[in-house]
Design a protein around this motif. Structure first.
Motif, PDB file in Angstrom:
ATOM      1  N   ILE A  16      26.735  63.371  -8.445  1.00  0.00           N
ATOM      2  CA  ILE A  16      25.531  62.997  -9.190  1.00  0.00           C
ATOM      3  C   ILE A  16      24.313  63.467  -8.404  1.00  0.00           C
ATOM      4  O   ILE A  16      24.147  63.121  -7.238  1.00  0.00           O
ATOM      5  N   GLU A  18      20.259  63.428  -8.246  1.00  0.00           N
ATOM      6  CA  GLU A  18      19.148  62.642  -8.769  1.00  0.00           C
ATOM      7  C   GLU A  18      18.152  63.494  -9.541  1.00  0.00           C
ATOM      8  O   GLU A  18      17.523  63.027 -10.498  1.00  0.00           O
ATOM      9  N   GLU A  21      19.670  63.995 -12.984  1.00  0.00           N
ATOM     10  CA  GLU A  21      19.675  62.729 -13.714  1.00  0.00           C
ATOM     11  C   GLU A  21      18.260  62.306 -14.092  1.00  0.00           C
ATOM     12  O   GLU A  21      18.031  61.745 -15.167  1.00  0.00           O
ATOM     13  N   CYS A  24      16.545  63.506 -17.525  1.00  0.00           N
ATOM     14  CA  CYS A  24      16.940  62.893 -18.795  1.00  0.00           C
ATOM     15  C   CYS A  24      16.113  61.638 -19.058  1.00  0.00           C
ATOM     16  O   CYS A  24      16.043  60.756 -18.202  1.00  0.00           O
ATOM     17  N   PRO A  26      15.386  58.035 -19.853  1.00  0.00           N
ATOM     18  CA  PRO A  26      16.305  56.902 -19.723  1.00  0.00           C
ATOM     19  C   PRO A  26      16.468  56.158 -21.037  1.00  0.00           C
ATOM     20  O   PRO A  26      15.584  56.169 -21.897  1.00  0.00           O
ATOM     21  N   ASP A  58      25.152  66.761 -17.861  1.00  0.00           N
ATOM     22  CA  ASP A  58      24.839  65.980 -19.054  1.00  0.00           C
ATOM     23  C   ASP A  58      25.915  64.926 -19.261  1.00  0.00           C
ATOM     24  O   ASP A  58      27.107  65.227 -19.171  1.00  0.00           O
ATOM     25  N   HIS A  60      25.202  61.285 -18.184  1.00  0.00           N
ATOM     26  CA  HIS A  60      25.069  60.250 -17.155  1.00  0.00           C
ATOM     27  C   HIS A  60      25.272  58.846 -17.733  1.00  0.00           C
ATOM     28  O   HIS A  60      25.902  57.998 -17.090  1.00  0.00           O
ATOM     29  N   HIS A  61      24.749  58.591 -18.924  1.00  0.00           N
ATOM     30  CA  HIS A  61      24.948  57.272 -19.533  1.00  0.00           C
ATOM     31  C   HIS A  61      26.399  57.099 -19.986  1.00  0.00           C
ATOM     32  O   HIS A  61      26.984  56.015 -19.819  1.00  0.00           O
ATOM     33  N   ARG A  63      28.930  58.447 -18.604  1.00  0.00           N
ATOM     34  CA  ARG A  63      29.720  58.244 -17.387  1.00  0.00           C
ATOM     35  C   ARG A  63      29.721  56.765 -16.985  1.00  0.00           C
ATOM     36  O   ARG A  63      30.763  56.214 -16.613  1.00  0.00           O
ATOM     37  N   GLN A  64      28.553  56.127 -17.054  1.00  0.00           N
ATOM     38  CA  GLN A  64      28.481  54.707 -16.693  1.00  0.00           C
ATOM     39  C   GLN A  64      29.385  53.868 -17.588  1.00  0.00           C
ATOM     40  O   GLN A  64      30.071  52.944 -17.120  1.00  0.00           O
ATOM     41  N   GLN A  95      18.122  67.961 -24.140  1.00  0.00           N
ATOM     42  CA  GLN A  95      17.604  66.626 -24.410  1.00  0.00           C
ATOM     43  C   GLN A  95      16.534  66.660 -25.502  1.00  0.00           C
ATOM     44  O   GLN A  95      16.495  65.790 -26.372  1.00  0.00           O
TER      45      GLN A  95
END
Length: 325
Positions: A16, A18, A21, A24, A26, A58, A60-61, A63-64, A95
């Motif tokens: 990851i 920063e 990330e 994007c 949030p 692409d 990141h959300h 992935r969580q 995005q």
């Protein structure tokens, strides 16, 4: 891109960055919960995660959410870029094209993309084979910048705006990033619109020493609070006036007396209410002028005579009011 069915161990090993990330916009808490509900309802993550050099580009959300529900199937797509700036430009374009964005978020993405594409095509970036992990992000060909204006022109054409707007968007993005560095968390406030500031005010943040930025942001918050307080008081006075008018019938001793009063013309506003309306209108006028002048700087340059002509009647009227004090 190459597709591959992935498992949770592969996901945990993906790096990851920063910077990737942070580009994007949030998700709000409600948006994140809705995304999670949709994924659980589908029983899989339908959009694959995009990686480059084992860095997540692409998703990141998503992935969580996968880490919270490791039983959910998902896929990974591998892509290739010559350097990290191409990756950032791709993130911005991706995005901007697939989410419902605020005007501030779209401006930020356009500005970040412009800066990234310039660097991807040869602008100085300070990274040159220094043996750090960053080498994985910048290695590849760095081509000479053949046409200085080609990047702005191309992005402008894609977004239906002019080149000046693209360059101003880059300055706006720099202001947002400077604010976030000095006051972590303020980026989301600015881009969501919860902290209201003109584009020029945000651009000016990048020109300040970092230690002065927190005070500038505090001033923005104070001015916004004052504007909201004025609007609240104006609405409150309007509501109180309405309540008083609704209770008028209790003041009459007979039907005939009430009928006579109802037949008389009524004023819909009082002085306090009108002052609030005029104040709100003046603030909107100022904000409109600031927004368009920031977007079209030529309004203060070669096109200034036309701008002054458009405002001439208003200027004359205001001068007349001030002279009659």
């Amino acid at each position: 891109m190459n597709d591959s069915v992935a498992n949770i161990d592969i996901l945990k090993n993906i790096k990851i960055n920063e910077e990737f990330e942070g580009v994007c916009p949030p998700l709000t808490e409600d948006e994140f919960e809705l995304l999670e509900e949709n994924i659980l309802s589908d029983g899989e993550v339908t959009c694959p995660l995009i990686i480059w050099n084992n860095f997540l580009i692409d998703g990141h959300h998503r992935r969580q959410i996968i880490l919270r529900h490791p039983e959910i199937p998902f896929q990974i797509k591998k892509t290739s870029f010559n350097n990290k700036y191409e990756a950032i430009a791709w993130i911005c374009k991706n995005q901007a094209g697939r989410r419902n964005l605020t005007p501030e978020e779209l401006t930020y993405l356009i500005g970040k993309r412009y800066e990234a594409e310039k660097k991807a095509w040869g602008a100085s970036d300070g990274f040159r084979g220094n043996g750090r992990e960053d080498d994985d992000l910048v290695r590849g060909k760095i081509f000479p910048l053949l046409k200085p204006h080609a990047t702005a022109e191309r992005i402008a054409n894609e977004n239906g705006i002019n080149e000046r707007t693209v360059r101003l968007a880059a300055k706006y993005a720099q202001g947002v990033d400077a604010a976030e560095t000095a006051c972590p968390g303020v980026k989301q406030e600015l881009l969501s619109g919860s902290l209201k500031a003109t584009k020029q005010e945000v651009i000016d943040l990048s020109k300040l020493p970092s230690e002065q930025i927190p005070d500038a942001i505090s001033k923005m918050r104070e001015e916004q609070a004052e504007r909201e307080e004025k609007r609240y008081k104006a609405r409150e006075k309007k509501c109180n006036k309405s309540d008083d008018e609704n209770n008028t019938s209790n003041k009459f001793s007979s039907i005939s007396e009430l009928s006579v009063n109802m037949a008389e013309p009524k004023r819909r506003n009082n002085v306090s209410n009108v002052i609030g309306i005029i104040s709100d209108t003046a603030q909107k006028m100022q904000a409109t002028c600031e927004a368009y002048i920031a977007e079209f700087p030529e309004l203060m340059e070669k096109e200034k005579p036309l701008l002054l002509q458009a405002l001439n009647d208003l200027k004359d009227y205001l001068n007349k009011i001030y002279k009659e004090k």
